[in-house]
Design an enzyme around this catalytic site. Structure first.
Site, PDB file in Angstrom:
ATOM      1  CB  SER A 322      -0.932   0.012   1.213  1.00  0.00           C
ATOM      2  OG  SER A 322      -1.839  -1.060   1.103  1.00  0.00           O
ATOM      3  CG  ASP A 359     -10.739  -2.374   0.752  1.00  0.00           C
ATOM      4  OD1 ASP A 359     -10.569  -1.392  -0.001  1.00  0.00           O
ATOM      5  OD2 ASP A 359     -10.322  -2.417   1.948  1.00  0.00           O
ATOM      6  CG  HIS A 365     -12.392   1.614   3.578  1.00  0.00           C
ATOM      7  ND1 HIS A 365     -11.860   0.629   2.758  1.00  0.00           N
ATOM      8  CD2 HIS A 365     -11.622   1.639   4.680  1.00  0.00           C
ATOM      9  CE1 HIS A 365     -10.808   0.104   3.342  1.00  0.00           C
ATOM     10  NE2 HIS A 365     -10.635   0.701   4.512  1.00  0.00           N
ATOM     11  CB  CYS A 378      -9.912   2.849   0.538  1.00  0.00           C
ATOM     12  SG  CYS A 378     -11.204   2.178  -0.519  1.00  0.00           S
TER      13      CYS A 378
END
Lengths: 629, 375
Positions: A322, A359, A365, A378
């Site tokens: 991420s 996710d 989210h 996210c």
């Protein structure tokens, strides 16, 4: 009686006449000898004079003392200690087998190692090192058997020593004898078999400064090869001292934080490019590697499953996870694919090409803008914009952030990672890029790999609004010849020209990650920290998102946390990667926080200049230099 | 009693030949100097070697005077007894001798070692001279075979040690005296024919009896430069020592070849190389001049000897000295194989020094007596 006497008298005369022959031959023989001696001494005299000189004199290289290495505050990281080396000059060895036998017996050498050393290429006239680090007792034993061991000499010499042991081992590197292959390179042209050179780390990249210049001593030796007296000396010149950019306290902290875990922690000063700390674990012992290793010891280190010789900071290549969302976000903002009003609804999954990309948060989210998407990491938001951007645009921005390129830090064999694109896939794999692969790439999984060093520089770029300096590990060099300290200037990298709004948005969201997002454990009372968590999936469990304590440790994900601080006026960028620790926010973030806090706390102390080095270190340095003078 | 032994003559200064003595003293001094130079760097426990050599020279002087004052005719009478004694000693060497470097040549006497083969040459000269003087010297049997048979046991015992150098000198004395006594051409021809015919057998016999190191020395004489670290080592180092001396030499203690022990046996067989290295070609010429002068004077003695015994004795002694001189210098200079023959009056060694000085005493003895013949 008189007849007899007369006959005898005649015979005597006859006999004595024959003696004239003796006289003539005597003159001839003496003349012949004189002629032969004239030939040897006058006619061929200079030839034999040369042979006699070669017989009696021998050139002995005087090894220079290696330069010292200090940290930025003047803490001694590498020095030299006296040691005894065992040398053999083949020319003087009468019986090689007997010699090997007695050496094995006296100092417990490994027989095959000695045999190999003695049969290596190289001059028969130059002493070659067979073992170093002899104990005083062994050295004395050899010396007392000098006459029985023709060709063997024991020399006091300097041995590289790292007083802090394992600290900064990957950064400092280690030293070793130059190999036959290395000798053929021009950079080592002036060296000879047995010369000590840096083999790793700064020891290697700055070897030409550290190693100094060898001197040469012409000595008179006797028929046994023992030195009798010195005829001529060309003094060696010790190597230059290095002042590194690292701060030994931060370095020690980084190593302590990693503890037994595998991984890397890098701290870079964003305003200069100075690497303040670079820790990699597992680690090797530079004091062991800088000494004579047996083949078995070496094999053990090389074959260690933890790869202790790999500097994970610059050579470890991991999926960015991420943390890559920073780059995708920047790409979106710059290309206009995303703006502050762009909203994506996250329902916990992203259907694409007949399957659903999940996710990390099972329920989703909800509605997310770009700031929220970074703060909460996210996945669906980035799947969406990643798909809109396309892999080649993502690749272009990754490239602009420096991914896929070496950062240029002066350490050996830095890796550049992989920035996948359609062209890359055709080139590297000869396959067509699949659209689904773009989805994975948007959240930093798949083919993309980066080094922790690169991620630290990505954060430095964000922190400096695109202005960065090439990461460096050496601040200054104290030249031995002149005694002057040469400060190396920071080298600016090409500016990463993004719109100011893009940087502002990134600053805001990255600080949000810490204050209200996935990296709550990095929140500090001392300083405002901005950062991004990441979880690098290990290949084995790529599609299995349910990872927890039940998964064997070596299959767990790697934890990332990349950060900079203080958020309002960034000075330090820290990248943390811990292998097989799962989620970045839980494990990596607190480590980064501690690094940053330690940095902020110690900040008032400016970097020491070379001249301000603690004086108690200098006498030791002088003493070592005196060893060969 | 004393008068009878001394032949009624007092030992007066004018009975000496001062040139002869001067030459001997000069050569001995140069020998001691070279030994001093080469051994002073060695760490030897006990007495330095050059002092030992001086002690041997002192003993040699006693032998010199002893051989000078007693009429050589009287000494000649003891010849066969001395020869028998020599053979006994040579047998003792083989039975109870001291072995060093593969050869058994020495009889230990207290702290000293005694090398009978060095005296064998002197005794052989005495024996052959006595034999020829007493023999009618008719025919090759009396001239060649009988003396050959007398000589043979000693030769075989010496070769058995093995001591090739002494054996060759020993043999050379026999041939030289044969030559001096003179042979009819027929006898000489027969001998040569026999020698040629017997050579292959003799070669096999001699070669087979040689030790490995002797064979190596002879073999490497053929191609001495092929391995400096190995077998040609002695010869090459010796030539380097001599050659590097050049015209003026490296000076006392300056000889790097000998001082740094590249040259083996610097104080014994290779003392000439030490001298040549330190004193150069000029020094060598002086030394050769001294030796040539000594032998020239000796030849004068032989030429003017009053009788057969004197002339034969002198010729034999000259042959003995000259052979050692030429072979030794020749081998150090790379002209001959290295056979281990000391340089007379210069090489360190008790037996060699004493035997050589005794021989020189005997030579001077012959000179002294020639003036007293017609008293």
């Amino acid at each position: 009686m008189s007849t007899r006497s007369g006959t005898q008298h005649d015979e005597l005369r006859e006999l004595q006449q024959r003696l004239i022959l003796f006289k003539v031959s005597l003159l001839m023989v003496v003349g012949l000898l004189a002629l032969r001696l004239w030939y040897l001494q006058i006619s061929e005299g200079s030839y034999y004079q040369d042979l006699s000189e070669n017989n009696r004199t021998r050139a002995v290289a005087l090894e220079p003392v290696r330069g010292l290495i200090y940290d930025r505050q003047g803490v001694l990281l590498a020095n030299n200690v006296p040691s005894f080396g065992l040398y053999v000059t083949l020319e003087d060895v009468k019986d090689r087998r007997a010699l090997i036998e007695s050496l094995v017996k006296m100092v417990g050498l490994d027989e095959t190692t000695v045999r190999k050393k003695l049969s290596e290429r190289g001059s028969r006239l130059l002493p070659r090192k067979v073992k170093d680090g002899l104990t005083l007792r062994e050295a004395a034993l050899i010396e007392s058997h000098r006459l029985d061991l023709p060709g063997v000499t024991v020399r006091a010499e300097s041995q590289r020593n790292y007083p802090h042991g394992l600290t900064a081992a990957h950064l400092l590197g280690y030293v070793g004898e130059v190999s036959s292959d290395q000798l053929e390179k021009s950079e080592y042209a002036e060296l000879h078999l047995g010369s000590i050179i840096g083999q790793y780390g700064v020891e290697r990249t700055y070897d030409r400064f550290l190693r100094g210049r060898a001197g040469q001593k012409t000595v008179e030796v006797d028929a046994m090869g023992h030195e009798k007296r010195t005829v001529e000396v060309g003094k060696p010149m010790a190597g230059d001292d290095l002042y590194l950019t690292i701060d030994a306290r931060l370095q020690a902290l980084a190593e302590q934080l990693l503890g037994e875990e595998s991984g890397a922690i890098i701290a870079v000063e964003t305003t200069t490019g100075d690497v303040l700390a670079m820790a990699s674990r597992p680690v090797f012992d530079p004091n062991v590697l800088s000494r004579e290793l047996t083949a078995k010891q070496w094999e053990k280190i090389v074959q260690d499953e933890g790869h202790p010789l790999t500097n994970r900071a610059t050579q470890g290549q991991y999926p960015p996870g991420s943390t890559f969302k920073i780059i995708v976000a920047a790409a979106g903002l710059e290309t206009g694919t995303v703006n502050t009003t762009t909203k994506v609804r996250c329902m916990g999954g992203f259907p694409f090409g007949g399957r659903v990309y999940r996710d990390w948060k099972a329920g989703g989210h909800g509605v997310m803008d770009v700031v929220d998407a970074i703060v909460d990491s996210c996945d669906v938001f980035f799947y969406t914009i990643g798909q809109r951007l396309g892999i080649d645009t993502i690749a272009e921005y990754a490239d602009r952030f420096g991914l896929g390129h070496e950062t240029g830090v002066e350490l050996p064999s830095e890796r550049s990672g992989i920035v996948p694109s359609t062209a890359w896939k055709t080139r590297a794999r000869n396959e067509i890029w699949l659209p689904g692969e773009t989805i994975s790439a948007a959240i930093g999984q798949g083919y993309t790999t980066v080094t922790p060093m690169q991620m630290a520089m990505v954060m430095a770029s964000v922190a400096g609004n695109g202005e960065t300096f090439r990461p460096r590990v050496v601040r200054s060099i104290k030249e031995r010849a002149t005694g002057q300290v040469l400060d190396l200037p920071s080298v600016p990298r090409p500016k990463l020209a993004l719109k100011p709004e893009t940087y502002e948005l990134l600053h805001e969201s990255l600080e949000g990650v810490v204050t209200r997002g996935t990296a709550g454990r990095a929140r500090s009372a001392l300083v405002r920290i901005a950062g991004k968590t990441g979880t690098a999936q290990t290949a084995a469990l790529k599609d299995d998102r349910r990872k927890g304590e039940d998964v064997p440790k070596k299959l767990r994900d790697h934890a990332w946390f990349v950060s900079y601080a203080p958020a309002e006026e960034p000075q330090i960028a820290v990248a943390v990667l811990v292998e097989n620790m799962g989620h970045g926010g839980s494990w990596a973030a607190p480590m980064a926080k501690q690094m940053i806090e330690a940095y902020v706390k110690s900040k008032p102390a400016g970097p020491a200049t070379a001249a301000a080095a603690p004086s108690d270190e200098l006498p030791a340095a002088v003493a070592m230099r005196g060893l060969h003078d | 009693m004393i008068d009878r032994v001394l032949d009624g003559r007092a030992l007066t200064p004018d009975s000496f030949d001062w040139r002869f003595l001067g030459l001997i003293a000069s050569i001995l001094s140069l020998g001691v100097l070279s030994i001093y130079s080469v051994t002073s760097v060695q760490t030897v426990t006990g007495t330095p070697i050059y002092l030992k050599q001086m002690a041997w020279i002192a003993i040699g002087c006693v032998a010199f005077v002893a051989m000078l004052v007693v009429d050589y005719h009287k000494i000649s009478r003891l010849a066969y007894i001395l020869y028998a004694l020599l053979l006994v000693l040579l047998v003792i060497v083989l039975v109870a001798g001291k072995t060093s470097r593969g050869a058994q040549r020495w009889i230990p006497i207290g702290p000293f070692v005694f090398q009978p083969s060095e005296f064998a040459k002197l005794v052989l000269v005495l024996t052959l001279a006595t034999y020829y003087t007493r023999s009618p010297r008719q025919g090759w049997m009396q001239r060649v075979v009988l003396p050959g048979l007398i000589m043979l046991p000693g030769l075989l015992l010496i070769l058995k040690q093995p001591d090739l150098g002494s054996g060759l000198s020993y043999l050379s004395i026999y041939f030289s005296m044969l030559l001096v006594v003179g042979m009819r051409s027929k006898a000489m021809g027969t001998l040569l024919l026999f020698a040629v015919m017997l050579f292959p057998f003799a070669w096999e016999l001699v070669w087979g009896s040689l030790h490995d190191y002797q064979r190596e020395r002879i073999m490497t004489f053929v191609d001495p430069a092929y391995d400096t670290g190995g077998k040609g080592y002695h010869g090459l180092q010796s030539r380097i020592a001599i050659g590097s001396g050049e015209l003026l030499g490296k000076g006392l203690h300056g000889g790097t070849q000998s001082q740094l022990k590249f040259l083996p046996e610097g104080h014994t067989d290779f003392v000439f190389a030490v001298f040549a290295e330190e004193w150069g070609f000029l020094g060598v010429l002086v030394l050769l001049g001294l030796f040539a002068g000594l032998i020239w004077l000796s030849l004068e003695i032989a030429l003017k000897a009053k009788d057969m015994l004197g002339a034969l004795l002198a010729a034999g002694l000259i042959a003995m000295l000259a052979f050692c001189l030429v072979i030794n210098i020749g081998m150090t200079a790379g002209l001959f194989p290295i056979v281990g023959i000391p340089l007379p009056l210069m090489s360190y060694g008790g037996s060699s020094t004493v035997a050589t000085m005794a021989a020189l005493g005997l030579l001077l003895n012959i000179k002294r007596r020639r003036l007293t013949l017609f008293y």
